[in-house]
Scaffold this motif. Structure first.
Motif, PDB file in Angstrom:
ATOM      1  N   UNK A  12      38.420  46.357  54.758  1.00  0.00           N
ATOM      2  CA  UNK A  12      37.797  45.446  53.805  1.00  0.00           C
ATOM      3  C   UNK A  12      38.865  44.849  52.892  1.00  0.00           C
ATOM      4  N   UNK A  13      38.662  43.606  52.432  1.00  0.00           N
ATOM      5  CA  UNK A  13      39.635  43.015  51.509  1.00  0.00           C
ATOM      6  C   UNK A  13      39.609  43.743  50.162  1.00  0.00           C
ATOM      7  N   UNK A  14      40.768  43.894  49.556  1.00  0.00           N
ATOM      8  CA  UNK A  14      40.863  44.584  48.271  1.00  0.00           C
ATOM      9  C   UNK A  14      40.351  43.676  47.157  1.00  0.00           C
ATOM     10  N   UNK A  15      39.703  44.251  46.138  1.00  0.00           N
ATOM     11  CA  UNK A  15      39.240  43.428  45.015  1.00  0.00           C
ATOM     12  C   UNK A  15      40.409  42.852  44.236  1.00  0.00           C
ATOM     13  N   UNK A  16      40.237  41.616  43.743  1.00  0.00           N
ATOM     14  CA  UNK A  16      41.277  40.953  42.956  1.00  0.00           C
ATOM     15  C   UNK A  16      40.809  40.895  41.498  1.00  0.00           C
ATOM     16  N   UNK A  17      41.448  41.627  40.602  1.00  0.00           N
ATOM     17  CA  UNK A  17      41.040  41.581  39.195  1.00  0.00           C
ATOM     18  C   UNK A  17      41.267  40.188  38.594  1.00  0.00           C
ATOM     19  N   UNK A  18      40.358  39.782  37.732  1.00  0.00           N
ATOM     20  CA  UNK A  18      40.477  38.491  37.040  1.00  0.00           C
ATOM     21  C   UNK A  18      41.309  38.701  35.772  1.00  0.00           C
ATOM     22  N   UNK A  19      42.494  38.083  35.685  1.00  0.00           N
ATOM     23  CA  UNK A  19      43.337  38.297  34.504  1.00  0.00           C
ATOM     24  C   UNK A  19      42.726  37.748  33.211  1.00  0.00           C
ATOM     25  N   UNK A  20      41.861  36.733  33.318  1.00  0.00           N
ATOM     26  CA  UNK A  20      41.254  36.134  32.132  1.00  0.00           C
ATOM     27  C   UNK A  20      40.085  36.959  31.595  1.00  0.00           C
ATOM     28  N   UNK A  21      39.444  37.740  32.482  1.00  0.00           N
ATOM     29  CA  UNK A  21      38.271  38.526  32.087  1.00  0.00           C
ATOM     30  C   UNK A  21      38.465  39.971  32.532  1.00  0.00           C
ATOM     31  N   UNK A  22      38.954  40.834  31.670  1.00  0.00           N
ATOM     32  CA  UNK A  22      39.128  42.245  32.058  1.00  0.00           C
ATOM     33  C   UNK A  22      37.797  42.864  32.500  1.00  0.00           C
ATOM     34  N   UNK A  23      37.831  43.613  33.580  1.00  0.00           N
ATOM     35  CA  UNK A  23      36.623  44.245  34.112  1.00  0.00           C
ATOM     36  C   UNK A  23      35.883  43.376  35.115  1.00  0.00           C
TER      37      UNK A  23
END
Length: 72
Positions: A12-23
């Motif tokens: 499965x593709x790894x989740x990419x955290x959003x740098x503008x919105x933590x969490x």
């Protein structure tokens, strides 16, 4: 026989955290990579099973031919 890395193909593709919105997470294409319900034989599990059965049938045929060849 081709040596395929089936584990890497089904990962499965790894989740990419959003740098503008933590969490929160960015779109990573997981939905597009997921199996469609219309893809009956395209699912990896079924495809691997079909290939395994084909290999067994070919091996059985080769053994049968070898046995028949020795009888002559």
């Amino acid at each position: 026989m081709e040596d395929l890395d089936v584990k890497a193909m089904t990962r499965r593709p790894k989740p990419k955290p959003d740098p503008a919105k933590p969490g929160q997470y960015l779109h990573n294409g997981a939905k597009a990579k997921a199996e469609s319900p219309k893809d009956g034989l395209a699912s990896t599990g079924v495809a691997v099973a079909v290939v395994a059965v084909a290999v067994v049938v070919l091996a059985a045929g080769a053994i049968a031919l070898a046995i028949l060849g020795k009888r002559k």
